[in-house]
Design an enzyme around this catalytic site. Structure first.
Site, PDB file in Angstrom:
ATOM      1  N   GLU A 262      78.816 118.111  57.337  1.00  0.00           N
ATOM      2  CA  GLU A 262      78.457 119.399  56.725  1.00  0.00           C
ATOM      3  C   GLU A 262      78.201 119.099  55.260  1.00  0.00           C
ATOM      4  O   GLU A 262      79.133 118.781  54.517  1.00  0.00           O
ATOM      5  CB  GLU A 262      79.611 120.393  56.934  1.00  0.00           C
ATOM      6  CG  GLU A 262      79.146 121.821  56.881  1.00  0.00           C
ATOM      7  CD  GLU A 262      79.307 122.413  55.514  1.00  0.00           C
ATOM      8  OE1 GLU A 262      78.322 122.347  54.732  1.00  0.00           O
ATOM      9  OE2 GLU A 262      80.387 122.913  55.212  1.00  0.00           O
ATOM     10  N   CYS A 296      78.759 125.097  49.203  1.00  0.00           N
ATOM     11  CA  CYS A 296      77.641 124.347  49.786  1.00  0.00           C
ATOM     12  C   CYS A 296      76.480 125.255  50.134  1.00  0.00           C
ATOM     13  O   CYS A 296      75.334 124.846  50.069  1.00  0.00           O
ATOM     14  CB  CYS A 296      78.103 123.559  51.001  1.00  0.00           C
ATOM     15  SG  CYS A 296      79.064 124.545  52.138  1.00  0.00           S
ATOM     16  N   GLU A 393      71.025 120.021  44.288  1.00  0.00           N
ATOM     17  CA  GLU A 393      72.234 120.829  44.330  1.00  0.00           C
ATOM     18  C   GLU A 393      72.994 120.646  43.016  1.00  0.00           C
ATOM     19  O   GLU A 393      73.370 119.526  42.657  1.00  0.00           O
ATOM     20  CB  GLU A 393      73.104 120.373  45.510  1.00  0.00           C
ATOM     21  CG  GLU A 393      74.355 121.190  45.668  1.00  0.00           C
ATOM     22  CD  GLU A 393      75.124 120.836  46.938  1.00  0.00           C
ATOM     23  OE1 GLU A 393      75.474 119.657  47.123  1.00  0.00           O
ATOM     24  OE2 GLU A 393      75.381 121.759  47.737  1.00  0.00           O
TER      25      GLU A 393
HETATM   26  P1  NAI Z   1      81.845 113.600  47.785  1.00  0.00           P
HETATM   27  O1  NAI Z   1      80.989 113.944  48.948  1.00  0.00           O
HETATM   28  O2  NAI Z   1      81.716 112.212  47.271  1.00  0.00           O
HETATM   29  O3  NAI Z   1      83.393 113.854  48.161  1.00  0.00           O
HETATM   30  C1  NAI Z   1      83.825 114.642  49.237  1.00  0.00           C
HETATM   31  C2  NAI Z   1      84.910 113.909  50.013  1.00  0.00           C
HETATM   32  O4  NAI Z   1      84.404 112.653  50.449  1.00  0.00           O
HETATM   33  C3  NAI Z   1      86.169 113.586  49.208  1.00  0.00           C
HETATM   34  O5  NAI Z   1      87.296 113.702  50.061  1.00  0.00           O
HETATM   35  C4  NAI Z   1      85.955 112.136  48.825  1.00  0.00           C
HETATM   36  O6  NAI Z   1      87.162 111.445  48.597  1.00  0.00           O
HETATM   37  C5  NAI Z   1      85.257 111.595  50.057  1.00  0.00           C
HETATM   38  N1  NAI Z   1      84.450 110.390  49.831  1.00  0.00           N
HETATM   39  C6  NAI Z   1      83.784 110.021  48.714  1.00  0.00           C
HETATM   40  N2  NAI Z   1      83.163 108.838  48.880  1.00  0.00           N
HETATM   41  C7  NAI Z   1      83.447 108.432  50.139  1.00  0.00           C
HETATM   42  C8  NAI Z   1      83.105 107.275  50.912  1.00  0.00           C
HETATM   43  N3  NAI Z   1      82.347 106.316  50.420  1.00  0.00           N
HETATM   44  N4  NAI Z   1      83.566 107.186  52.169  1.00  0.00           N
HETATM   45  C9  NAI Z   1      84.325 108.170  52.711  1.00  0.00           C
HETATM   46  N5  NAI Z   1      84.694 109.274  52.017  1.00  0.00           N
HETATM   47  C10 NAI Z   1      84.261 109.411  50.750  1.00  0.00           C
HETATM   48  O7  NAI Z   1      81.565 114.663  46.673  1.00  0.00           O
HETATM   49  P2  NAI Z   1      82.023 114.725  45.114  1.00  0.00           P
HETATM   50  O8  NAI Z   1      81.752 113.440  44.425  1.00  0.00           O
HETATM   51  O9  NAI Z   1      83.379 115.281  45.025  1.00  0.00           O
HETATM   52  O10 NAI Z   1      80.982 115.805  44.600  1.00  0.00           O
HETATM   53  C11 NAI Z   1      79.649 115.429  44.339  1.00  0.00           C
HETATM   54  C12 NAI Z   1      78.681 116.479  44.779  1.00  0.00           C
HETATM   55  O11 NAI Z   1      78.799 116.660  46.173  1.00  0.00           O
HETATM   56  C13 NAI Z   1      78.897 117.851  44.217  1.00  0.00           C
HETATM   57  O12 NAI Z   1      78.328 117.979  42.944  1.00  0.00           O
HETATM   58  C14 NAI Z   1      78.214 118.688  45.242  1.00  0.00           C
HETATM   59  O13 NAI Z   1      76.831 118.714  44.992  1.00  0.00           O
HETATM   60  C15 NAI Z   1      78.459 117.970  46.536  1.00  0.00           C
HETATM   61  N6  NAI Z   1      79.582 118.550  47.307  1.00  0.00           N
HETATM   62  C16 NAI Z   1      79.282 119.329  48.377  1.00  0.00           C
HETATM   63  C17 NAI Z   1      80.289 119.939  49.087  1.00  0.00           C
HETATM   64  C18 NAI Z   1      79.999 120.821  50.246  1.00  0.00           C
HETATM   65  O14 NAI Z   1      80.795 121.690  50.551  1.00  0.00           O
HETATM   66  N7  NAI Z   1      78.914 120.594  50.966  1.00  0.00           N
HETATM   67  C19 NAI Z   1      81.695 119.794  48.708  1.00  0.00           C
HETATM   68  C20 NAI Z   1      81.915 118.889  47.608  1.00  0.00           C
HETATM   69  C21 NAI Z   1      80.874 118.312  46.942  1.00  0.00           C
END
Ligand code: NAI
Ligand code: MG
Length: 498
Positions: A262, A296, A393
């Site tokens: 998602e 999101c 985004e």
């Molecule tokens: P991210 O997608 O990197 O982090 C979300 C989760 O993924 C966290 O639990 C993180 O520890 C984990 N994660 C990070 N790198 C990973 C890897 N290589 N392997 C497995 N798990 C990993 O998002 P981040 O850096 O917190 O935010 C960056 C951007 O992502 C935001 O600016 C936003 O645009 C988007 N985002 C979108 C969300 C949504 O609900 N669709 C939620 C959070 C962020």
């Protein structure tokens, strides 16, 4: 393994800091911890145990033992009962969970309370599904008896983000547990606290040890250990599209674990000349500024038909002056701080891009105050389709507005990004609304509203916004695999016929 924390209301509580593995609080094997920051004042709240690969291994072993052992003997009805008990315990602890959520994430208390209530509702909803999952009998030809079974997939890795910590916890746990899987769930490093408090309710709800394991850790270490783990049968992720791609690659390179994602969005919120303009302004406000834009499905691209464009921009500007930005523990606050320094910096850099690319700053465009990660609600008008702020985004309180003329034109523009999570149409004309619900490529389409999510309604992305659906009955299939049993009843070769 616990710290006494005092919230801004004066409430003192015991915050678990450990990893919740096999029904117990344990320390990280490699001895690492990381700091948890309060985004309102940038101060350290506490430090939690940081899971790395050996801890993921331990959690997976516990989840595997539970899946093959005690959990497999629990009847579907009793699974449902445990989930309903968990939902009840969450409701009993709603004020504590609300305050912890506001403290760690920065969302205001009213919204945090709504999140916890919906999280409990989601767990209860899936508890109701637990004993309603079954296979089918399928007739093919005389002399055969065929049936299917819907079986759990096994050990599921779940990686959640920081924007709705408790809600994402529930969206992930609900369908996975209702269908009889066991899980290793990793929270986001920005917001580990509420999930740990909620984990104290798991044993009380009666779940056997090892069924639900909750760990805090970083993406690159603990998250990567989950997505590449040979002992995990399925990974479910919510977060950025970039990280979603990485997770899918490592699932492919390891054991081809099933993947549901998602991901991000850049959802169009489309307002026609005939819309009730005051309602549309309210929904547009909620669409983008709810949860500080960290949603999101945020309605970050606002398209207004030319006949009401100027009036809409004026009314929208006026409306957001009423969005009080400030301390999430103050009851009048609508918008708290962004979750982290990194998110604050990312958003500010998008705002600078918008200015440099020539969009008009109608209001905001700068930080709010000098402490905490606060950003003023920002509106850019005259934004063109090629601008970064219309394509990427931003995940912050930044709305981009542009004008359109016709249904055909807006259908094309609405679909003009790689994303397809959500869209909204505001009009009094049913034909216009239905034409667009057909044409828009998005997993959810709202008509005359925005962000109307409910755990009974499936939610997920078209295009690069994801794979699979969360919530509703649809989410159950993410966690089930179908086994077909074909029986020859007659002894003859039914394959080639008599
Ligand atoms: P991210 O997608 O990197 O982090 C979300 C989760 O993924 C966290 O639990 C993180 O520890 C984990 N994660 C990070 N790198 C990973 C890897 N290589 N392997 C497995 N798990 C990993 O998002 P981040 O850096 O917190 O935010 C960056 C951007 O992502 C935001 O600016 C936003 O645009 C988007 N985002 C979108 C969300 C949504 O609900 N669709 C939620 C959070 C962020
Ligand atoms: Mg925090």
């Amino acid at each position: 393994m616990f710290a006494t924390i005092k919230t801004p209301t004066g409430r003192e509580y015991e915050q678990p800091l450990g990893l919740f593995i096999n029904g117990e609080w344990v320390a990280a094997k490699e001895g690492q911890t990381f700091e948890v920051i309060n985004p309102t004042n940038e101060e350290v709240i506490t430090s939690v145990q940081e899971a790395t690969e050996p801890d993921v291994d331990a959690a997976v072993a516990a989840a595997r033992a539970a899946f093959e052992g005690e959990w497999s003997d629990v009847t579907p009805t009793n699974r449902g009962k445990m989930m309903m008990k968990l939902a009840e315990l969450m409701e009993e602890n709603i004020e504590l969970l609300t305050e912890v959520e506001s403290l760690d994430n920065g969302k205001n208390l009213n919204q945090a309370r709504f999140d916890i209530q919906s999280a409990a509702g989601c767990i209860r909803y899936y508890g109701g599904w637990a004993d309603k999952i079954h296979g089918k009998v399928i007739d093919t030809q005389p002399g055969t008896f065929n049936f299917t079974k819907s079986e759990p997939i096994g050990v599921c890795g779940q990686i959640i983000p920081w924007n709705f910590p408790m809600l994402m916890w529930a969206w992930k746990i609900g369908p996975a547990i209702a269908t009889g899987n066991t899980i290793v769930l990793k929270t986001a490093e920005q917001t580990p606290l509420s999930a740990l408090v909620a984990a104290t309710l798991i044993n009380k709800a009666g779940f056997p040890k090892g069924v639900i394991n909750i760990i805090s850790g970083l993406g690159k270490t603990a998250g990567a250990a989950i997505s590449s783990h040979m002992g995990i049968d399925k990974v479910a992720f919510t977060g950025s599209t970039a990280t979603g791609r990485t997770i899918m690659k490592s699932a492919a390179d390891s054991n081809l674990k099933k993947v549901t994602l998602e991901l991000g969005g850049k959802s169009p919120n489309i307002i026609f000349n005939d819309a009730d303009i005051d309602h549309a302004v309210d929904w547009a406000n909620l669409g983008i500024f709810f949860n500080h834009g960290q949603t999101c499905c945020a309605g970050s691209r606002i398209y207004v038909q030319e006949g009401i464009y100027d009036e809409f921009v004026a009314k929208f500007k006026e409306r957001i002056t009423k969005n009080v930005v400030g301390d999430p523990f103050d009851n009048s606050t609508f918008q708290g701080p962004q979750v982290s320094q990194l998110q604050f910096d990312r958003i500010m850099s998008y705002i600078e891009h918008g200015k440099a690319e020539g969009a008009t700053v109608e209001c905001g465009g700068e930080r709010h105050g000098d402490k905490g990660y606060f950003i003023k609600p920002t509106i850019f008008s005259n934004v063109t389709m090629d601008m970064k702020i219309m394509q990427e985004e931003i995940f912050g309180p930044v709305a981009s507005i542009a004008k359109f003329k016709t249904v055909e034109e807006i259908a094309k523009i609405g679909n003009g990004t790689p994303y397809g999570l959500a869209a909204a149409v505001h009009t009094k004309d049913l034909n216009t609304a239905l034409q667009l619900t057909d044409k828009l490529k998005a997993g959810t389409i709202w008509v005359n509203c925005y962000n109307m999510l409910h755990y009974a309604l499936p939610f997920g992305g078209f295009k690069e916004s994801g794979i699979g659906r969360e919530l509703g009955k649809e989410a159950l299939s993410n966690y089930l695999q179908v086994k077909t049993v074909a029986i020859n009843m007659g002894g003859h070769n039914v394959f080639i016929g008599k």
